[in-house]
Write a protein that holds these residues in place. Structure first.
Motif, short mmCIF file in Angstrom:
data_model
loop_
_atom_site.label_atom_id
_atom_site.label_comp_id
_atom_site.label_asym_id
_atom_site.label_seq_id
_atom_site.Cartn_x
_atom_site.Cartn_y
_atom_site.Cartn_z
N TYR A 52 1.19 -1.16 0.10
CA TYR A 52 0.16 0.09 -0.10
C TYR A 52 0.73 0.87 -0.18
O TYR A 52 0.56 2.35 -0.04
CB TYR A 52 -0.92 0.49 1.04
N GLN A 53 2.17 1.53 0.18
CA GLN A 53 2.93 2.21 0.35
C GLN A 53 2.59 3.18 -0.77
O GLN A 53 2.86 3.58 -1.95
CB GLN A 53 4.39 1.76 0.23
N GLY A 57 4.65 1.50 -3.42
CA GLY A 57 3.90 0.11 -3.12
C GLY A 57 3.60 -0.15 -4.39
O GLY A 57 3.12 1.04 -5.63
N VAL A 58 3.17 -1.78 -4.31
CA VAL A 58 2.54 -2.10 -5.96
C VAL A 58 1.78 -2.43 -6.18
O VAL A 58 0.98 -1.83 -7.37
CB VAL A 58 3.77 -4.20 -5.91
N LEU A 63 -1.60 0.16 -10.20
CA LEU A 63 -2.59 0.67 -10.78
C LEU A 63 -2.08 2.71 -11.96
O LEU A 63 -3.04 2.56 -12.70
CB LEU A 63 -3.66 1.43 -9.51
N VAL A 64 -1.16 2.74 -12.02
CA VAL A 64 -0.52 3.71 -12.57
C VAL A 64 -0.10 3.54 -13.52
O VAL A 64 -0.97 3.88 -14.64
CB VAL A 64 0.30 4.72 -11.74
N CYS A 69 -5.47 4.11 -12.89
CA CYS A 69 -5.30 5.77 -11.26
C CYS A 69 -4.31 6.51 -12.22
O CYS A 69 -3.72 6.66 -12.62
CB CYS A 69 -4.80 5.38 -10.30
N ASP A 70 -4.56 8.59 -12.38
CA ASP A 70 -3.64 8.76 -12.53
C ASP A 70 -2.36 9.37 -12.00
O ASP A 70 -1.56 9.54 -12.27
CB ASP A 70 -4.80 10.70 -13.02
#
Length: 210
Positions: A52-53, A57-58, A63-64, A69-70
């Motif tokens: 979650y870092q 974080g992975v 997501l990016v 996620c932007d």
């Protein structure tokens, strides 16, 4: 507790139904699925914390990178995401326990019942609702009792992931009791412990007699 237990029972039932079938590699999959439950909770919490870092974080990386996620998400820094971060980690950690209990219940159901139902023309959904669920209900109640009590007194994941933050929004009863005892407020800590016992006892009675 509601979110975690609901997801664990749902996922546990799906995996138990899958593992109750005969297919190549079933034994290996049964072993693999128990690994999260076998890992100490503190270690599992630390692994999820790294995932979650915010910066490296992975989860944010995936997501990016995939465009979902932007920008990076501060999973543990806001209440909405921190709450679900704890729920997801808890579901991952303890669903194998539910799978183990439900799988034992499924294997106790006689295959002859399903064979007779097939001969009578019962569909898969009807076999599930009229045979599997009714016969598995007592086992589901046992799983619900164990997991609800465990979820009510969750401490390890909260302590490692958020320490009750942000702003105390993810504090649980166990964590509150820990803080009182840690600050030598033994009366308040004992009161919280009694409340946890009463809640657990009440929930158990509710499951048994409902």
């Amino acid at each position: 507790t509601f979110a975690s237990v609901f997801l664990e029972i749902l996922a546990g039932l799906l995996f138990a139904l899958l593992l109750n079938k005969t297919f190549p590699g079933r034994g290996f999959l049964r072993v693999i699925i128990l690994i999260p439950w076998a890992i100490p909770t503190v270690i599992a919490g630390r692994v999820w914390q790294l995932m979650y870092q915010y910066s490296y974080g992975v989860i944010n990386f995936i997501l990016v990178t995939t465009g979902l996620c932007d920008s990076n998400v501060n999973w543990l820094g806001s209440f909405g995401t921190a709450f679900w971060a704890i729920v997801i980690a808890d579901v991952w950690k303890t669903t194998p326990f539910v799978v183990l209990i439900l799988l034992a219940g499924l294997q106790a159901i006689s295959p002859d019942l399903y064979l007779q139902a097939k001969i009578d023309g019962a569909s898969m959904i009807r076999r599930f609702t009229k045979i599997t669920l009714p016969l598995l209900a007592p086992v589901i109640v046992v799983a619900l009792i164990f997991r609800t009590i465990d979820s009510l007194r969750i401490f390890d994941l909260v302590y490692v992931l958020t320490s009750g933050g942000p702003g105390g929004k993810t504090q649980t009863l166990s964590y509150i009791g820990f803080r009182y005892f840690n600050n030598d407020q033994f009366g308040m800590g004992s009161a919280v412990s009694v409340i946890m016992f009463v809640l657990s006892f009440g929930v158990t009675l509710l499951y048994i007699y409902s």
